[in-house]
Design a protein around this motif. Structure first.
Motif: not given
Length: 317
Positions: A22, A47, A51, A223-224, A227-228, A231
């Motif tokens: 991060k 990005m 990640t 991290p994915e 983030t997902t 989003a």
């Protein structure tokens, strides 16, 4: 006691990896803004790579230590987790609208990379040769060039200005220092994670493949996941899907490419089953996304159940 200690070290390794990744993304984005690099290029390169840095470092560290099974299982397991579990869970919470034209190129690159690996493993046997990793890495370089070139051509169409990042901007020298420190921490966290995961597998008598497909793959995919979900919550489902597909391309082409160049990757025959699951899941994504240009909750439930069934199967072996 040794097993408990190794699990503790594994958790510490994950925390260091995720937090330093991060920091690396934040610092790199700030550097890119200071150097006036278009925002879309930042998203497609820094990005995505930032990640996926945990997967890359762990697989490279595993290759250096001769743990090819862990390197391959980490990359494949992360992709299965991303595609079936993360997309499935997000769709259960927030059904996702899909414009296949936006993600079509990256999707077919992901399909091609997955099938190449599946067919290759059938013929290669128990070792992924170095030349195969060179092919993967070269293909990734071409793919990345096309992505960046396309983004640069279309940057005039991007209305978002860099000014929206201004409140959080730091001096360039501070961002460079943070990026360097973050890379060092990522490398250290990767080494710690590989060491503890290997020790756990040896102590409790399970294969590195199982550890890589479960604990390590899930840990490096956090991290994915975060983030997902963010989003999707913001209604940016297409960005989330593109992000997941881009991470899948990165994990196969770059992660296994780098790891395999360091050392030819030895693999268990049972990895064919994992690759078959990944291939089926990747191919099944297309009709689900294309039907009605929307992935609905029942399809998300199907993905989640597929992942649960897969996890149950490999853990019972």
């Amino acid at each position: 006691m040794t097993t408990v200690l190794n699990f503790g070290l594994l958790i510490v390794g994950f925390v260091v990896l995720i937090q330093s990744a991060k920091w690396f993304v934040d610092a790199s984005v700030n550097i890119a803004i200071k150097l006036n690099i278009p925002r879309i290029v930042v998203g497609l390169t820094i990005m995505a790579m930032g990640t996926s840095a945990p997967e890359a470092v762990i697989s490279a560290s595993a290759a250096i230590s001769g743990s090819g099974d862990l390197a391959v299982a980490n990359a494949i397991g992360a992709n299965i987790f991303n595609l079936l579990f993360i997309v499935g869970i997000c769709t259960l919470i927030f059904p996702i609208n899909v414009n296949m034209k936006v993600i079509l190129r990256d999707y077919w690159v992901s399909v091609a990379a997955t099938i190449f690996l599946l067919v290759g493993v059938i013929f290669w046997g128990d070792v992924i040769p170095r030349y195969a990793s060179i092919i993967l890495l070269t293909a990734f370089a071409v793919y990345l060039y096309i992505v960046v070139r396309t983004a640069m051509k279309n940057r005039c169409a991007q209305t978002e200005a860099h000014e929206q990042f201004q409140p959080n901007q730091k001096p360039l020298w501070r961002s460079i220092v943070m990026a360097v420190i973050s890379i060092a921490l990522i490398l250290g966290g990767g080494q710690l994670t590989v060491y503890s995961a290997t020790e756990i597998a040896t102590t409790i008598g399970i294969s590195e493949r199982i550890i890589g497909l479960t604990v390590v793959a899930m840990g490096t995919s956090l991290p994915e996941l975060v983030t997902t979900i963010i989003a999707c919550k913001r209604g940016e489902g297409e960005f989330a899907l593109g992000f997941i597909i881009g991470s899948s391309v990165f994990n196969i082409m770059f992660v296994l490419g780098i790891a395999g160049i360091i050392s030819p990757l030895g693999i268990e025959p049972s990895v064919l089953f994992d690759l078959a699951i990944l291939t089926i899941g990747t191919l099944a994504f297309y009709p689900m996304a294309k039907s009605g240009s929307r992935i609905v909750r029942k399809e998300g439930l199907l993905m989640t159940l597929m992942y649960a069934a897969y996890m149950t199967w490999i853990l019972m072996q």
